[in-house]
Design an enzyme around this catalytic site. Structure first.
Site, PDB file in Angstrom:
ATOM      1  N   ASP A   1      33.573  38.185  39.935  1.00  0.00           N
ATOM      2  CA  ASP A   1      33.892  36.892  39.463  1.00  0.00           C
ATOM      3  C   ASP A   1      35.146  36.565  39.612  1.00  0.00           C
ATOM      4  OD1 ASP A   1      32.846  34.551  38.459  1.00  0.00           O
ATOM      5  OD2 ASP A   1      33.018  34.821  36.661  1.00  0.00           O
TER       6      ASP A   1
ATOM      7  N   HIS B   1      34.936  33.159  43.408  1.00  0.00           N
ATOM      8  CA  HIS B   1      35.212  31.850  43.697  1.00  0.00           C
ATOM      9  C   HIS B   1      36.241  31.868  44.892  1.00  0.00           C
ATOM     10  CE1 HIS B   1      33.849  30.399  39.910  1.00  0.00           C
ATOM     11  NE2 HIS B   1      33.908  31.607  39.279  1.00  0.00           N
TER      12      HIS B   1
END
Length: 429
Positions: free
Chosen positions: A315, A71
């Site tokens: 992640d 992200h």
């Protein structure tokens, strides 16, 4: 660009299954030679004058690491992470390719969103990192309306993903039908939000002991079963992301045995930790999906060893200090990891003898590239140098001064860490 000679380095090449000690010569961003020993006399005269020599025992050289999904805070949440800080963190962690999920603000759900991110990347300083962008499956990653998949594909995305569960099974079927001819990777998080409820940790004896609301394993496995049914019906290849349960591993194993076109990944923290590590109630250990029970943890490790789980993803999910400094159940789910994954996984899996160095590197580099539909990097003379040089014995402290990320939401903050990336070579932004 000066030539570089790395003397007697441990060369890992998962594509060829090679693990050897050798000299490696890099000239003009290309691997010029790999040999047991490269005498000075064999180095071209024009390269010797500015030759940089690295002669440190114990170093490891392998293909650049590849992260399937992480992200970015930018645009919309720059206090968490900017593209610049993410790039610095990824390079410091040994990554040469990172694929960004589309849950920015605004989301990467149309060609203009793709171009916006690409324009931001153009103004970055020179880097060895290549950034890729997942295009959203649904408008605003809200799971309600399908995006214009064909337009996103033409805009140059790496593949399609929301990074969030797709709640409506009819919409999911339609997306898989539309995406099939576009020949782009599709990544789905197998999770039923209705079954998650208000849970924060994996349901089991540890959730009871800790007094935290549990998330049943079926919240993952019911979604996996549904997606596998669609794949069997439609034939659309899918990457199953964030696998975290023993039953999930078993379902994927059986599906692969039946020849379904799937790949799968878990995250690095699910490889390292389980519910037994939650006694501190550290908000950085609040993850989605939650850490598995010990049986889940063992199944994930075996799944990676067997190849049922193809890749380990990072992640990387940055949150500000204020967002994470709350009670465990109230904290947003996620932790950073780009700078920490390689040294901590190496120490836990390779040094312990549980995994070979090649196996770990394959899960972090070669296989993630294949899951993205890319050719894996190989270490052969004549190939462009996309490499990571790693010192598995170098100690450092993961604190606010050394970490490159803007956020510090990690359970390893202010701890001594062994193993650090020395340098990366890559094709750049």
């Amino acid at each position: 660009m000066p030539s570089e000679l790395i003397r007697q380095v441990r060369v890992l090449d998962p594509a060829s299954g090679t693990d050897r000690i050798a000299d490696v010569l890099i000239e003009d961003g290309v691997i010029a030679a790999i040999a047991d020993l490269i005498p000075d006399a064999e180095i071209p005269a024009e390269s010797r004058s500015e030759l940089q020599v690295c002669d440190r025992p114990g170093l490891v050289l392998g293909p650049g690491l590849v992260d399937l999904y992480s992200h970015s805070g930018e645009p919309g949440f720059e206090s968490r992470e900017t593209l610049r800080s993410l790039v610095h963190a990824a390079e410091a962690g040994g990554f040469t390719r990172v694929a960004i999920l589309p849950d920015t603000d605004p989301a990467i759900d149309n060609p203009a969103g793709v171009e916006r991110l690409r324009s931001l990347a153009k103004y970055m300083p020179p880097s060895s990192l290549q950034l890729y962008f997942w295009g959203a499956l649904t408008v605003g990653v809200q799971g309600q309306q399908m995006t214009e998949l064909a337009e996103l594909a033409e805009a140059g995305i790496i593949g399609f993903a929301d990074g969030r569960p797709i709640r409506h099974s009819g919409l999911l079927r339609r997306m898989l039908e539309y995406a099939y001819p576009l020949n782009k990777p599709i990544a789905l998080w197998c999770c039923d939000p209705e079954l998650v409820g208000n849970g924060t940790v994996r349901e089991g004896m540890d959730s009871i002991r800790l007094g935290l609301p549990g998330i049943p394993a079926i919240a993952e496995t019911a979604a996996i079963a549904t997606i596998l049914e669609y794949i069997e019906l439609l034939g659309t290849p899918v990457h199953l992301m964030r696998i975290s349960t023993a039953r999930g591993v078993e379902l994927i194993r059986r599906a692969k045995e039946r020849g379904l076109p799937i790949t799968a990944s878990t995250t690095w923290m699910h490889v390292l930790l389980s519910t037994k590590d939650l006694d501190s109630y550290d908000p950085s250990l609040h993850l989605h999906p939650p850490l598995g029970n010990p049986a889940d943890h063992l199944a994930l490790l075996q799944g990676i060893r067997d190849g049922v789980i193809d890749a380990i993803a990072i992640d990387h999910t940055p949150y500000s200090y204020e967002e994470k400094t709350v009670a465990f159940s109230e904290a947003p789910a996620g932790a950073i990891g780009l700078e920490l994954a390689l040294p901590l996984l190496w120490r836990s899996l390779v040094v312990s003898g549980d995994y070979s160095a090649l196996s770990l590197w394959r899960s972090l580099s070669t296989n993630p590239a294949r899951c993205l539909g890319q050719a894996p990097v190989t270490l052969n003379p004549g190939q462009l140098a996309e490499l990571t040089l790693f010192d598995p014995e170098q100690p450092w402290r993961g604190d606010r001064q050394t970490l490159k990320s803007l956020s510090y939401n990690t359970p390893w903050l202010d701890q001594e860490i062994t193993g650090r990336v020395v340098k990366t070579w890559g094709l750049g932004l």
